[in-house]
Design a protein around this motif. Structure first.
Motif, PDB file in Angstrom:
ATOM      1  N   SER A 129       0.874  -1.120   0.015  1.00 25.68           N
ATOM      2  CA  SER A 129       0.017   0.140  -0.050  1.00 25.68           C
ATOM      3  C   SER A 129       0.729   1.232   0.095  1.00 25.68           C
ATOM      4  O   SER A 129       0.576   2.148  -0.630  1.00 25.68           O
ATOM      5  N   LYS A 132       2.390   1.688  -3.496  1.00 23.57           N
ATOM      6  CA  LYS A 132       1.277   2.230  -4.288  1.00 23.57           C
ATOM      7  C   LYS A 132       0.992   3.807  -4.215  1.00 23.57           C
ATOM      8  O   LYS A 132       0.761   4.639  -5.206  1.00 23.57           O
ATOM      9  N   GLY A 226      -6.575  -6.764  -8.315  1.00 20.71           N
ATOM     10  CA  GLY A 226      -7.095  -5.988  -7.046  1.00 20.71           C
ATOM     11  C   GLY A 226      -7.368  -6.807  -6.040  1.00 20.71           C
ATOM     12  O   GLY A 226      -8.184  -6.372  -5.312  1.00 20.71           O
ATOM     13  N   GLU A 229      -6.999  -4.661  -2.480  1.00 21.72           N
ATOM     14  CA  GLU A 229      -7.500  -3.312  -2.510  1.00 21.72           C
ATOM     15  C   GLU A 229      -8.431  -3.055  -1.194  1.00 21.72           C
ATOM     16  O   GLU A 229      -8.414  -1.737  -0.864  1.00 21.72           O
ATOM     17  N   LYS A 230      -8.660  -3.864  -0.415  1.00 24.13           N
ATOM     18  CA  LYS A 230      -9.270  -3.660   0.904  1.00 24.13           C
ATOM     19  C   LYS A 230      -8.066  -3.115   1.664  1.00 24.13           C
ATOM     20  O   LYS A 230      -8.545  -2.732   2.909  1.00 24.13           O
ATOM     21  N   GLU A 232      -5.490  -1.088   0.790  1.00 23.90           N
ATOM     22  CA  GLU A 232      -4.721   0.006   0.106  1.00 23.90           C
ATOM     23  C   GLU A 232      -5.127   1.265   0.892  1.00 23.90           C
ATOM     24  O   GLU A 232      -6.385   1.708   0.934  1.00 23.90           O
ATOM     25  N   THR A 234      -5.093   5.047   0.693  1.00 27.68           N
ATOM     26  CA  THR A 234      -5.297   6.239  -0.289  1.00 27.68           C
ATOM     27  C   THR A 234      -5.171   7.708   0.266  1.00 27.68           C
ATOM     28  O   THR A 234      -5.133   7.924   1.397  1.00 27.68           O
TER      29      THR A 234
END
Length: 241
Positions: A129, A132, A226, A229-230, A232, A234
């Motif tokens: 994460s 990214k 993906g 994604e849970k 990640e 942001t």
């Protein structure tokens, strides 16, 4: 008309675990004062003052760490997914309340091993994460390959695992605790290779958990699945006035 409110599981989980740690802190503090400092000959095994000191430190540290995600969100203007926050809080509950207060580390076989494996996987996901987040940043112009991201996530999890073992060793040395579980529940010390085995096992399962996440993340990035994604983190969007 009666409207049923949707339960906020993130907040409910947080305050349930926090209340549990508050009560455990009070319980530990009372026993730090009343528990014997040394084993009493002829009596059945009872926890000593040092056991409750460890319990007290873990509970206090746990309550402080619980607020870390919200502090990070405000300071760096990022959003931590609710699912990731719930997993983090439940991990603290399993490690501190169940592990130390309820003695699951001694009562449940391989409880410590399961938690270390899970933490390695969780920290590995956090490593993915972080990279990214940098990839998506406008200030930091980088474009890393899936293999490099996976390698970073694996190394990041290993580094955190090693720092945790150093933390446990330091507190054991300074305060006479048993965070590294170099002694049995009754206080009798392990010797030789047995004393080393717990720390090495923790590092090995940390590595396996991180490796599993790294492989999963690599495939996810390479083929755009993906899967993480849970987990990640942001950036928060600036609200225009």
């Amino acid at each position: 008309m009666f409207i049923k409110k949707k339960i906020n599981w993130e907040k409910t989980t947080f305050w349930f675990v926090f209340a549990t740690l508050v009560l455990s802190t009070g319980f530990s503090l009372v026993n730090v004062i009343t528990a014997p400092s040394k084993p009493v000959l002829g009596e059945e095994f009872v926890k000593l003052r040092s056991d409750y000191v460890l319990m007290l430190i873990q509970c206090i540290m746990g309550m402080i760490i619980m607020f870390l995600p919200s502090i990070i969100e405000r300071k760096w203007r990022i959003n931590i997914p609710g699912f990731m926050h719930i997993v983090f809080v439940f991990f603290l509950y399993a490690a501190i309340y169940l592990g130390e207060v309820r003695s699951f580390y001694y009562k449940i076989p391989h409880w410590d091993t399961v938690l270390h494996t899970f933490s390695g996987a969780m920290i590995g996901a956090l490593g993915f994460s972080i990279v990214k987040l940098l990839n998506d940043s406008e200030k930091v112009q980088i474009n890393l390959s899936p293999l490099f991201v996976a390698a970073f996530a694996f190394s990041f999890a290993l580094a955190i695992g090693a720092l945790w073992e150093i933390y446990e060793f330091a507190f054991d040395k300074l305060l006479g605790l048993n965070m590294q579980k170099f002694a049995h529940e009754d206080g009798s010390p392990m010797v030789g290779r047995a004393a080393l085995a717990d720390t090495m096992k923790d590092l090995i399962v940390d590595s396996l958990g991180a490796l599993a996440t790294s492989i999963t993340g690599f495939i996810s990035l390479k083929f755009k699945k993906g899967w993480l994604e849970k987990f990640e983190v942001t950036r928060s969007r600036k609200v225009s006035m």
